[in-house]
Design a protein around this motif. Structure first.
Motif: not given
Lengths: 280, 304, 431
Positions: A73, A202, A205-206, A254-255, A258-259, A262, A266, A269, B128, B130
């Motif tokens: 990814s 983003l 990635w998504n 997975a989260a 990115p968190i 971010f 931020q 972003f 953010v 996914m």
């Protein structure tokens, strides 16, 4: 208490509610991933696990190459972002600053693609990449991402909004167009480039629909596809035992990245996203 | 705007000396993008349009069927009708909610208060994460027997396992996931409103409500237009959460247009028919965009 | 001055091409595709690794993803005249791929193979590999619905023998269903709102119609006409079969409504029985080892006239567009898998070879016998070219919609059966 103080208190009360609602699902995912399976399905709400365990993280990492999916990814999103920055800053600059035949019609055609659902392109793209022998490769995900529309639009809008004096000066000094673009225009365009970079990253990635169709092995499989194919909690999607703890551990992994990214970045972003809406 | 590029061109022409180069330069700048665009966006879109007029299973030669796919879809395929209805219901609920909530959050977090930055970060954080992760997490939160939501409400609502609630479950997850994005767009719009306008309004004796009505709302109209457009486009193309949480079920309760495109093209391997549905989705989006742009123009005329 | 344009074109194209060609290979590489996204995928990978280690001249690459996208890739690759060297599928899916011209007969292979011989296999496993009287698949395993039961809960309810007919089943289920006060359905004061233990699970996904299909076959029902052009569902029998399943939830309170995690509910004692395929066996074995979970298995009960149970299996096929130079290696690998299929049984899937069933290794495994004994009553969904449009799982196929509406919504059975049947005929009538 003064009216002012009261309204302050009310404001902070609302703020707390907003923050809690926004973060509760993420917190619940994390809590669940740290509980033993027996505790997960005990009734009653336990925000702090009685027994902490990392077993779900261990077994999920043993069973599935989450690190590989994440790496895929990252590579795809980064490459797509660089590609988009290059193509869109060139094209956006030309559309804003240069006069050429077909400019209007070309730009209209590009913009109209905003309304064409990507699903219509998926079958032909699929066949195209099959014929090129490029299914299940990074290329199959990077190249279509390069055809993004919003990036060109945003870059053009940006160049329309900045004065051209610096470029004029450079041109009088005898610099070529490409040189001006590289050494004068790009440095100026930092805010717009940041915005496009964040949006592109983003969305790649998504991205799910296309990678779901075009990847097949862990060598190319991206994180969203891995999550959906192997960790779904929907009955019947994955045959065999479904463990909530494992799914939540995978989701948390997975989260996580990115968190963190971010929260650290931020400001960029939020400014970046904000920019995408201003000049509609 | 028209002046600058011409000067630029003249300058370039003089300095580069060769006229042909000057004329080719713009094309060189757009060429890389156009190549990629043609190959991976416009070309496939047109090919998709072509495929929608055929009966094709990807293997063998496509069989030309004219508009028969569209005829079958609109006249006989009741499932298509259901998918269209579900998509409309989803959009009609989600779009206003996302718009109003996004605006309210933006107004709220635009107040000059300590801690608003934390609030902004918190509200944007879900975005953010996914979409497939959002789907997996919400499947668990909405679990009928052990889910967090039912634990708090004390009612065993069959969120994803009943026709009545399944779409609501998807809507909940979607709103949570995307409201932060709209908030940020609105925040940007709010910050573009010059402070003097509010001062002027205050001098005229306007209270907060009036200031909102006569300053904020009209000044926010362009942002509103963009946010509305983006939200509608995204709502009509909802797929990821549906795929992960329900696959369109139970029955056809959460079957949306894109999920149905996926089903026809990629589960039934009816690529012609699937493409035809995608064409209809495109037409719907175009119609919505035209209407919206018109309404927006009329609104602007009304204001000025 | 076109040079720069040309240069860019050349660069772009050469990048595209070089990536496409850059598949260097020294040993023979075999592409082997399958849809084992559960724990079975890990076991298959171990088998592949074992083969690769023993055969340094061959490198088998296993691609695993969900069946539906896997088939999409297979078809798309086929449109570009490419294919994996070995493609796995379920026997009932053979017809589609034969009609698409993507898989070829294995007649020649079978004529010379020492592994894939008719007498080495269960007759049922062998006969499922044919379409239009030609053999296209090589059997690897079978799976049928059976019943897992919680021995402790059965003892607590005083049930000694596993029920074998409708009457016994109903009584057992009554005894196995408990509300918070320990009352059974039918007892005075039984509170259906407060059930703490259910007798059995009820699928809310495609396995609901799988179960129905078995029951409908127990009644001797036919689904499609002989020539496969229309639905000939017997509405009375179809209704009767569904009625049994629907009543378990809404009349007898024997199964939970809107259930989502069947295995979890069984392992935690929320249900005393679990109807599912043999792929749950590893989870049961793990629970027995960890917490002493006391489980046993029985064949799918005969509720109506004749025994019948839903079944499926895994089959290897040879794609038409597979690399002919690699065919020999591919055959060697499938033969190795076939004769080393004991390792695969750890996935729970059922053996189809006599020598495996009679082997010591198989004798040491628990819980399989009850499934294997019912293999002869296995009913596969019809092997027809339009299989997906009618039977697709995780899709709004007519069968799936019918099942979910009846089980989750307590919908009127007759209406749903008739709707599904006319939808199926509609699908079949389009050429």
């Amino acid at each position: 208490m003064s009216k002012r103080t009261l309204s302050r208190i009310a404001w902070y009360a609302v703020l707390v509610v907003v923050i809690v609602l926004a973060l509760a699902p993420i917190a619940w995912m994390l809590t669940t991933s740290l509980k033993p399976e027996s505790e997960i399905i005990s009734t009653g709400i336990q925000w702090i696990p009685q027994t902490f365990t990392l077993e779900h993280f261990q077994s999920i990492l043993n069973r599935y190459p989450m690190a590989q999916w994440t790496l895929n990814s990252l590579i795809v999103s980064t490459a797509a972002t660089l590609l988009v920055l290059l193509l869109d800053s060139l094209a956006g600059y030309a559309f804003a600053r240069m006069q050429f035949r077909g400019r209007g019609i070309l730009f209209t055609i590009i913009l109209s693609m905003l309304f064409v659902p990507i699903q219509i392109t998926v079958v032909p793209l699929f066949i195209l990449f099959s014929r090129m022998g490029l299914t299940d490769t990074y290329w199959a995900m990077i190249l279509p991402a390069g055809a993004n529309v919003t990036g060109v639009f945003l870059m053009r809008q940006f160049f329309l909004s900045v004065p051209a004096e610096l470029e004029e000066a450079a041109r009088i000094d005898g610099a070529s167009s490409l040189r001006i673009w590289w050494s004068v225009v790009l440095p100026l365009a930092r805010p717009a480039l940041t915005a496009v970079a964040i949006l592109t990253f983003l969305s790649t990635w998504n991205s799910f629909f296309w990678p779901l169709i075009v990847t097949r092995t862990d060598a190319a499989r991206t994180l969203p596809v891995g999550i959906a194919q192997f960790l779904s909690l929907r009955p019947g999607m994955v045959q065999g035992q479904q463990s909530i703890g494992q799914s939540m551990a995978g989701a948390a992994l997975a989260a996580f990245l990115p968190i963190i990214v971010f929260v650290v970045l931020q400001r960029y972003f939020i400014e970046g996203i904000a920019r995408s809406g201003i000049k509609g | 705007m028209a002046v600058l590029p011409q000067t630029a061109r003249r300058a370039a022409g003089i300095k580069d000396g060769a006229r042909t180069t000057a004329r080719a330069t713009p094309y060189l700048f757009v060429l890389p993008y156009i190549l990629v665009f043609l190959l991976f966006r416009l070309g496939p879109s047109l090919a998709g349009l072509g495929i929608s007029l055929t009966n094709w299973q990807a293997v063998g030669s496509p069989q030309w069927v004219g508009l028969r796919n569209f005829e079958a879809m609109l006249l006989r395929d009741t499932v298509f009708g259901v998918a269209l209805r579900n998509t409309l219901v989803f959009s009609v609920i989600t779009v206003p909610v996302l718009l109003v909530m996004g605006l309210m959050l933006a107004l709220f977090l635009n107040q000059r208060m300590r801690g608003r930055a934390v609030g902004r970060v918190a509200v944007f954080t879900p975005y953010v994460v996914m979409s497939t992760v959002v789907g997996v997490v919400w499947t668990w939160i909405l679990d009928k027997d052990f889910g967090l939501l039912n634990a708090y409400t004390g009612v065993a609502t069959p969120w994803l396992v009943s026709e009545r609630f399944a779409l609501a479950g998807i809507i909940l997850a979607t709103v949570w996931w995307t409201v932060g994005y709209n908030m940020v767009l609105f925040l940007a719009g709010l910050q573009d409103i010059p402070e003097e306008l509010y001062e002027a309004a205050r001098i005229d004796g306007a209270n907060t409500v009036n200031a909102f009505r006569f300053v904020t709302l009209p000044m926010l109209a362009p942002t509103m237009f963009v946010v509305l457009m983006l939200t509608i486009i995204n709502s009509f193309q909802i797929f990821d959460q549906v795929y992960v949480m329900t696959s369109g079920g139970p029955g056809t309760a959460t079957l949306t247009l894109v999920q149905y495109i996926y089903t026809q093209s990629f589960q039934y391997q009816k690529f012609g028919y699937g493409s035809a549905i995608a064409v209809v989705l495109f037409l719907i989006l175009v119609v919505v965009a035209i209407f919206q742009t018109r309404a927006y123009r009329r609104g602007l005329e009304g204001v000025s | 001055m076109r040079k720069p344009i040309l240069a860019i074109l050349i660069v772009v194209l050469s990048v595209l091409l070089s990536v496409g060609v850059g598949l260097a290979q020294e040993p023979v590489t075999l592409e082997f595709w399958g849809g084992w996204t559960g724990p079975d995928g890990t076991i298959m990978q171990e088998l592949v690794d074992e083969y690769n280690a023993a055969n340094p001249g061959v490198q088998v690459n296993l691609s695993v993803q969900q069946w539906s996208p896997l088939f999409d890739q297979f078809i798309a690759a086929g449109s570009a005249q490419q294919a994996p060297d070995i493609m796995s599928m379920h026997p009932q899916e053979i017809a589609q791929f034969v009609e698409l011209g993507l898989i070829e007969p294995v007649t020649e292979l079978v004529a010379t193979s020492e592994v894939y011989t008719e007498d080495a296999y269960l007759p049922k496993a062998w006969e499922l590999q044919f379409y239009n009287d030609t053999m296209y698949g090589l059997p690897f395993d079978l799976g049928v619905h059976g019943v897992y039961y919680n021995v402790d809960l059965f003892e607590a309810a005083g049930i000694e023998e596993f029920p074998t007919n409708q009457e016994e089943m109903l009584e057992a289920m009554r005894l196995l269903t408990l509300d918070a006060d320990g009352n059974h359905p039918g007892d005075e004061g039984f509170d259906p709102e407060n059930i703490v233990q259910y007798a059995i699970n009820m699928h809310t996904n495609h396995h609901a119609f799988y179960q129905w299909y078995a029951l409908y076959n127990q009644l001797g029902g036919e689904l499609l006409s002989e020539d496969g052009t229309q639905c000939v569902m017997d509405t009375d029998k179809a209704t009767q079969a569904w009625q049994w399943l629907q009543d378990l939830v809404y009349v007898h309170y024997a199964a939970p409504q809107g259930q989502t995690d069947y295995a979890r509910d069984f392992l935690t004692g929320r249900t005393a029985m679990l109807v599912d395929g043999p792929w749950q066996i590893p989870a049961m074995e793990a629970a027995a080892e960890e917490s002493g979970f006391n489980w046993a298995t029985a064949g799918y009960p005969t509720i109506f006239d004749e025994p019948a149970t839903w079944g499926s299996g895994h089959t290897f096929t040879l794609p038409v567009y597979g690399d002919p130079d690699k065919r020999e290696a591919a055959v060697d690998f499938i033969e190795w898998l076939g004769s080393n299929s004991l390792g695969w049984l750890a996935s729970g899937q059922l053996p189809v070879r006599h020598d495996v069933i009679e082997s010591e290794g198989y004798g040491e495994l628990v819980g399989r016998d009850a499934f294997v004994e019912t293999l002869q009553y296995q009913e596969l969904l019809p092997n027809i070219p339009k299989f997906n449009e009618i039977f697709a799982a995780n899709a709004p196929s007519p069968m799936n919609v019918m099942g979910q509406r009846i089980i989750l919504e307590n919908a009127d059975i007759r209406t749903e059966v008739e709707a599904a049947c006319s939808a199926i005929t509609g699908i079949l009538s389009i050429p």
